[in-house]
Scaffold this motif. Sequence first.
Motif, short mmCIF file in Angstrom:
data_model
loop_
_atom_site.label_atom_id
_atom_site.label_comp_id
_atom_site.label_asym_id
_atom_site.label_seq_id
_atom_site.Cartn_x
_atom_site.Cartn_y
_atom_site.Cartn_z
N LEU A 161 0.81 -1.22 0.00
CA LEU A 161 0.00 0.00 0.00
C LEU A 161 0.84 1.27 0.00
N ASP A 162 2.12 1.17 0.34
CA ASP A 162 2.94 2.38 0.39
C ASP A 162 3.13 3.00 -0.99
N ALA A 163 3.12 2.18 -2.05
CA ALA A 163 3.27 2.73 -3.40
C ALA A 163 2.10 3.65 -3.74
N ILE A 164 0.89 3.24 -3.35
CA ILE A 164 -0.29 4.08 -3.58
C ILE A 164 -0.29 5.27 -2.63
N ALA A 205 10.14 7.36 -6.52
CA ALA A 205 10.55 7.91 -7.81
C ALA A 205 9.36 8.04 -8.75
N ALA A 206 8.53 7.01 -8.82
CA ALA A 206 7.38 7.04 -9.71
C ALA A 206 6.36 8.09 -9.28
N ALA A 254 14.95 9.36 -13.33
CA ALA A 254 15.21 8.59 -12.11
C ALA A 254 14.37 7.31 -12.08
N THR A 255 13.13 7.41 -12.54
CA THR A 255 12.26 6.22 -12.56
C THR A 255 12.78 5.18 -13.54
N LEU A 288 9.95 0.64 -2.03
CA LEU A 288 9.86 2.00 -1.51
C LEU A 288 10.60 2.98 -2.42
N ILE A 289 11.80 2.61 -2.87
CA ILE A 289 12.59 3.48 -3.75
C ILE A 289 11.85 3.75 -5.05
#
Length: 360
Positions: A203-206, A262-263, A233-234, A257-258
């Motif tokens: 869920l951290d990406a969202i 970036a995204a 960077a992405t 997480l990285i």
Amino acid sequence: MLSSQFSTAQRLNRLDSIRALGVLLVIAYHTSYRFEPPQSDIVGRFLRVTGWMGVDLFFALSGFLVGMILSKEKNRSDIAMFFRKRFFRIVPIFVVAVAVFGLGDWLVAGGENLANIWKPFLFLTGYMLPFQGEALVPYTITWSLSVEVTAYILLGLLAWKSWDRFKITLIAIVVLSLPLRMWLAFVAGWEDHMIGLFPPARLDAIALGALAAIGTFDRLLQIRRPALVYGAATIATIILFRFAAWYPPFIGTVGYLIFGLAAALWVAALARVTGESGWFVKGAASVGLVSYFMYLFHLFFIEALLVVDTQFSLSLGFWPAFIAASVLTYVAGLASWRWFESPLNDFAGQQGRQQPSLVP
């Protein structure tokens, strides 16, 4: 935070182009496991290792859009409409896709997976795969919908209950996701792949995308040409992860997480770009418009190509199969959009493609 001018065709075109990149990466990834690229095909082999990251682009973009939408829809009637729109955008075509999978399973495999088809049907794929494995959880690509639907429900209810706690909850999701993945990797002994499928760990990406939408990273976007910088960077992260994939559990813990950060920064920077979109972006946006359909149905087309290739000894190879699968799925997606998905969006209160979609 974004201005009210965000919902312009030009800005949506740029965000839809991110969807296009994401879905094409996923199609290439799955094609490479049915039509394996030779060792001499550097790009094909690269996509075989990193194409899965297209889904993470969807997560960042979905989070950004849900954050942007909920920041405007803060009363209960607005949040109710948010859920109504999400339902009609996500569920009907998803039900069709699961039904097509079930029909194909009945015709090709004698219905061996039908007893478990309720799991993807209820968006439980991502929750059950790590515990039951692929043998008992069919139509595995729907794991990403488990993540997205969980996020929409969680963030929508949070905005409904208390907008004042929205940002701090997003931060908490990001902060807690990493130790959860570390625990799954080092204590529970989960492999990278299974960690990546489990919704509570993704869920951290969202959340990062949503944080970008409500202005949390505005200082990081004040550099010169941020869209170019964070886009590079992405892409660079995708390239570097080609090598990091051999060192688990890096991607399954810190890597998500990285890339998510970036995204999210790239998406937020693109949303601030002004001016006319070029022909390439407009073309990519037309793919992004139907990327949800393409994501749900592309495996059916790849498998059909594999059957035709075997039956007629065509020896298609990776690139012809990838191009054919992409084009066929895109054309079918346009038909679905025109005669099925878009009318449902209009019925739910959206205004065609001028309104941002949260799904791939």
